[in-house]
Scaffold this active site. Structure first.
Site, PDB file in Angstrom:
ATOM      1  N   SER A 199       0.844  -1.188   0.000  1.00  0.00           N
ATOM      2  CA  SER A 199       0.000   0.000   0.000  1.00  0.00           C
ATOM      3  C   SER A 199       0.877   1.234   0.000  1.00  0.00           C
ATOM      4  O   SER A 199       2.051   1.188   0.404  1.00  0.00           O
ATOM      5  CB  SER A 199      -0.899   0.009   1.249  1.00  0.00           C
ATOM      6  OG  SER A 199      -1.567   1.240   1.403  1.00  0.00           O
ATOM      7  N   TYR A 226      -3.244  -0.116  10.363  1.00  0.00           N
ATOM      8  CA  TYR A 226      -3.079  -0.627   8.999  1.00  0.00           C
ATOM      9  C   TYR A 226      -1.735  -0.196   8.427  1.00  0.00           C
ATOM     10  O   TYR A 226      -1.019  -1.000   7.819  1.00  0.00           O
ATOM     11  CB  TYR A 226      -4.215  -0.122   8.119  1.00  0.00           C
ATOM     12  CG  TYR A 226      -4.213  -0.681   6.717  1.00  0.00           C
ATOM     13  CD1 TYR A 226      -4.722  -1.950   6.451  1.00  0.00           C
ATOM     14  CD2 TYR A 226      -3.712   0.065   5.653  1.00  0.00           C
ATOM     15  CE1 TYR A 226      -4.734  -2.462   5.172  1.00  0.00           C
ATOM     16  CE2 TYR A 226      -3.716  -0.444   4.364  1.00  0.00           C
ATOM     17  CZ  TYR A 226      -4.231  -1.706   4.127  1.00  0.00           C
ATOM     18  OH  TYR A 226      -4.221  -2.209   2.847  1.00  0.00           O
ATOM     19  N   LYS A 259       1.476  -2.529   6.972  1.00  0.00           N
ATOM     20  CA  LYS A 259       2.001  -2.441   5.621  1.00  0.00           C
ATOM     21  C   LYS A 259       3.464  -1.999   5.607  1.00  0.00           C
ATOM     22  O   LYS A 259       4.231  -2.410   4.729  1.00  0.00           O
ATOM     23  CB  LYS A 259       1.139  -1.485   4.782  1.00  0.00           C
ATOM     24  CG  LYS A 259      -0.242  -2.050   4.488  1.00  0.00           C
ATOM     25  CD  LYS A 259      -0.169  -3.399   3.774  1.00  0.00           C
ATOM     26  CE  LYS A 259      -1.535  -3.936   3.402  1.00  0.00           C
ATOM     27  NZ  LYS A 259      -1.483  -5.228   2.686  1.00  0.00           N
TER      28      LYS A 259
END
Length: 228
Positions: free
Chosen positions: A128, A141, A145
């Protein structure tokens, strides 16, 4: 690597980007194991459904035994929670790390010997733009990542002598169910992202930057934090 006649395992292949990746791999002439926790939901024409839960190591090992002809692994399965790291639910933070970091690590550890035994191949990790950009509201999150980016770089070096290339796909928000509740002016088309990702794997690219957001942030990494 050549995708025609490749044998691919795509995790999270039942929806979103994973579904597009699986469908386009079939179109490019690959045999595809569409991996999902509920294999009956992997209903694309031309794929072989495969039960695989990235948080269940025994299911991963069983999948590796079934897909013993694999030459390409696509670590796509993941979850998204808008949890901040300090104020967020610690169980949500832990679950996200188990899925988005330990999941691809476990799957890669299980499938690397399979791919090596079949003459080598490739691994594609779906990451991402938040591998590099870490807003507080998406801290959990982003942390997963960022960790997965480190995993990708380290395993690229570790697996190269075994004939396995490792590529990272970076992209911002896509028009998928995972980002349906995220207010964003522009979301990338997952079909276009999948096409770029697979072409990048064929070309052996270490990093695939699939949208303007990921390209801009990648170029900005050398900037001093907080500088005008």
């Amino acid at each position: 690597m050549e995708l025609n006649n490749a044998v691919a395992v795509v995790t999270g292949a039942n929806r979103g980007l994973g579904r597009h990746l699986a469908a386009q791999l079939v179109a490019r002439g690959a045999k595809v194991y569409a991996a999902a926790r509920r294999p009956e939901t992997a209903d694309l024409p031309g794929v072989t459904p495969l039960r695989l839960d990235v948080t269940d190591e025994e299911s991963v090992r069983a999948a590796a035994r079934t897909a013993s002809d694999a030459t390409l692994l696509v670590n796509n399965a993941g979850i998204f929670t808008p949890a901040p790291l300090v104020a967020g639910n610690p169980d949500a933070v832990r679950r996200e790390m188990e899925t988005n970091f330990f999941g691809p690590l476990i799957v890669t550890r299980s499938f690397a010997p399979v791919i090596e035994g079949n003459g080598g191949g490739a691994v594609l990790n779906v990451l991402s733009v938040l591998s590099w950009l870490h807003p507080a509201g998406l801290g959990s999150y982003a942390a997963t990542k960022a960790a997965a980016w480190a995993l990708t770089d380290a395993t690229r070096e570790e697996l190269a002598p075994r004939g396995i290339t490792v590529s990272a796909l970076h992209v911002g928000y896509m028009d998928t169910d995972m980002a349906a509740d995220v207010p964003a002016d522009q979301k990338a088309d997952p079909a276009d992202v999948a096409a770029q990702a697979l072409s990048g794997v064929e070309a052996g690219l270490p990093e695939i930057l699939a949208d303007e957001a990921s390209r801009y942030v990648r170029q900005s990494l050398a900037a001093v934090p907080g500088a005008a």
